[in-house]
Design a protein around this motif. Structure first.
Motif, mmCIF file in Angstrom:
data_model
loop_
_atom_site.group_PDB
_atom_site.id
_atom_site.type_symbol
_atom_site.label_atom_id
_atom_site.label_comp_id
_atom_site.label_asym_id
_atom_site.label_seq_id
_atom_site.Cartn_x
_atom_site.Cartn_y
_atom_site.Cartn_z
ATOM 1 N N GLN A 124 0.829 -1.211 0.000
ATOM 2 C CA GLN A 124 0.000 0.000 0.000
ATOM 3 C C GLN A 124 0.862 1.258 0.000
ATOM 4 O O GLN A 124 0.570 2.233 -0.700
ATOM 5 N N PHE A 125 1.924 1.234 0.785
ATOM 6 C CA PHE A 125 2.842 2.374 0.885
ATOM 7 C C PHE A 125 3.408 2.728 -0.494
ATOM 8 O O PHE A 125 3.324 3.868 -0.949
ATOM 9 N N HIS A 126 3.961 1.725 -1.156
ATOM 10 C CA HIS A 126 4.568 1.972 -2.467
ATOM 11 C C HIS A 126 3.516 2.309 -3.512
ATOM 12 O O HIS A 126 3.740 3.167 -4.379
ATOM 13 N N ARG A 127 2.358 1.679 -3.425
ATOM 14 C CA ARG A 127 1.292 1.918 -4.403
ATOM 15 C C ARG A 127 0.854 3.382 -4.390
ATOM 16 O O ARG A 127 0.676 3.995 -5.447
ATOM 17 N N ILE A 128 0.691 3.955 -3.202
ATOM 18 C CA ILE A 128 0.264 5.357 -3.110
ATOM 19 C C ILE A 128 1.311 6.283 -3.721
ATOM 20 O O ILE A 128 0.993 7.234 -4.446
ATOM 21 N N ILE A 129 2.582 6.014 -3.438
ATOM 22 C CA ILE A 129 3.654 6.838 -4.013
ATOM 23 C C ILE A 129 3.613 6.767 -5.536
ATOM 24 O O ILE A 129 3.676 7.792 -6.231
ATOM 25 N N TYR A 130 3.473 5.557 -6.080
ATOM 26 C CA TYR A 130 3.511 5.403 -7.531
ATOM 27 C C TYR A 130 2.255 5.974 -8.193
ATOM 28 O O TYR A 130 2.332 6.525 -9.296
ATOM 29 N N GLN A 131 1.113 5.857 -7.516
ATOM 30 C CA GLN A 131 -0.102 6.472 -8.050
ATOM 31 C C GLN A 131 0.035 7.998 -8.102
ATOM 32 O O GLN A 131 -0.477 8.644 -9.013
ATOM 33 N N SER A 132 0.751 8.543 -7.138
ATOM 34 C CA SER A 132 0.900 10.004 -7.081
ATOM 35 C C SER A 132 1.869 10.525 -8.145
ATOM 36 O O SER A 132 2.032 11.733 -8.299
ATOM 37 N N SER A 133 2.496 9.617 -8.892
ATOM 38 C CA SER A 133 3.397 10.043 -9.973
ATOM 39 C C SER A 133 2.626 10.631 -11.147
ATOM 40 O O SER A 133 3.193 11.287 -12.012
ATOM 41 N N ASN A 134 1.302 10.343 -11.189
ATOM 42 C CA ASN A 134 0.439 10.803 -12.281
ATOM 43 C C ASN A 134 0.868 10.256 -13.641
ATOM 44 O O ASN A 134 0.715 10.913 -14.671
ATOM 45 N N ASN A 135 1.443 9.048 -13.636
ATOM 46 C CA ASN A 135 1.826 8.395 -14.885
ATOM 47 C C ASN A 135 1.191 7.006 -14.913
ATOM 48 O O ASN A 135 1.761 6.038 -14.405
ATOM 49 N N ASN A 136 -0.004 6.936 -15.473
ATOM 50 C CA ASN A 136 -0.765 5.687 -15.456
ATOM 51 C C ASN A 136 -0.091 4.588 -16.255
ATOM 52 O O ASN A 136 -0.182 3.403 -15.906
ATOM 53 N N TYR A 137 0.589 4.955 -17.334
ATOM 54 C CA TYR A 137 1.261 3.934 -18.153
ATOM 55 C C TYR A 137 2.343 3.229 -17.342
ATOM 56 O O TYR A 137 2.399 2.002 -17.300
#
Length: 217
Positions: A124-137
């Motif tokens: 969950q921790f890493h997922r939130i960080i990566y989602q916040s990158s705003n790069n869905n691809y």
């Protein structure tokens, strides 16, 4: 589409160890079980072969595939590169709400006892960080990679004892760098964090392969 449905179901079967490595995956049996024709089953298995879950040999059949050490190296290299890139982007775009969420997750991680709970919170921790990158691809590409690594069940060591303590310290430093919007520091901290985990994965996978060879002899 039936092919998409078949793909999701068969992938879940593989992730849950429904098939052993030397067991023939019977297409006719799957078609009967899923109440589908052979065509969507075959298409789903072809996609799973492309993703590294199975190997299809003409005139022989379909079998579960586990990666070689070199293949695992290659996939981990891609995973780390994309994850580090997304963390850099997160330093620019992460919101106060997202920062609060990952801070709350860190607090929970310090108080859970089971490795399974800790692992779930780590995801969950890493997922939130990566989602916040705003790069869905990039996010969707690496989601597929992480699904595969969880299927391989490469290691549990990263969530144990001193490794867990080190991981939690690194998480705290990453969050602090995100709060400061320090792109370079976030990149360096995340890369160091993931490279350490990568080393543990490779070491344990090498040991497991050696142990399996000894057992087979």
């Amino acid at each position: 589409m039936k092919k998409t449905q078949a793909y999701k179901i068969i992938k879940q079967m593989i992730m849950r160890n429904r098939f052993t490595q030397k067991q023939l995956i019977d297409i006719n049996q799957l078609a009967k079980e899923l109440n589908m024709s052979r065509t969507p089953i075959q298409k789903a298995l072809t996609q799973l072969e492309q993703e590294g879950y199975v190997t299809i040999t003409p005139q022989v059949g379909v079998f579960i595939k586990l990666p070689t050490l070199d293949e695992l190296h290659e996939r981990l290299a891609v995973v780390v590169a994309i994850d580090v890139y997304m963390a850099q982007c997160a330093a620019k775009f992460i919101t106060k709400e997202q920062l609060k969420k990952i801070s709350n997750i860190l607090d929970l991680m310090e108080n859970v006892e089971s490795e399974m709970e800790y692992e779930q919170l780590d995801h969950q921790f890493h997922r939130i960080i990566y989602q916040s990158s705003n790069n869905n691809y990039a996010f969707n590409l690496n989601k597929s990679n992480w699904d595969y690594l969880r299927y391989v069940r490469f290691t549990n060591e990263i969530f144990k004892d001193k490794f867990r303590e080190q991981s939690q310290l690194e998480h705290r430093l990453i969050v602090q760098a995100l709060q400061e919007r320090d792109v370079i520091l976030v990149r360096d901290l995340m890369e160091r964090h993931l490279r350490r985990a990568e080393g543990l994965v490779i070491d344990e996978y090498r040991l497991s392969k050696t142990a399996n060879l000894i057992v087979e002899k």
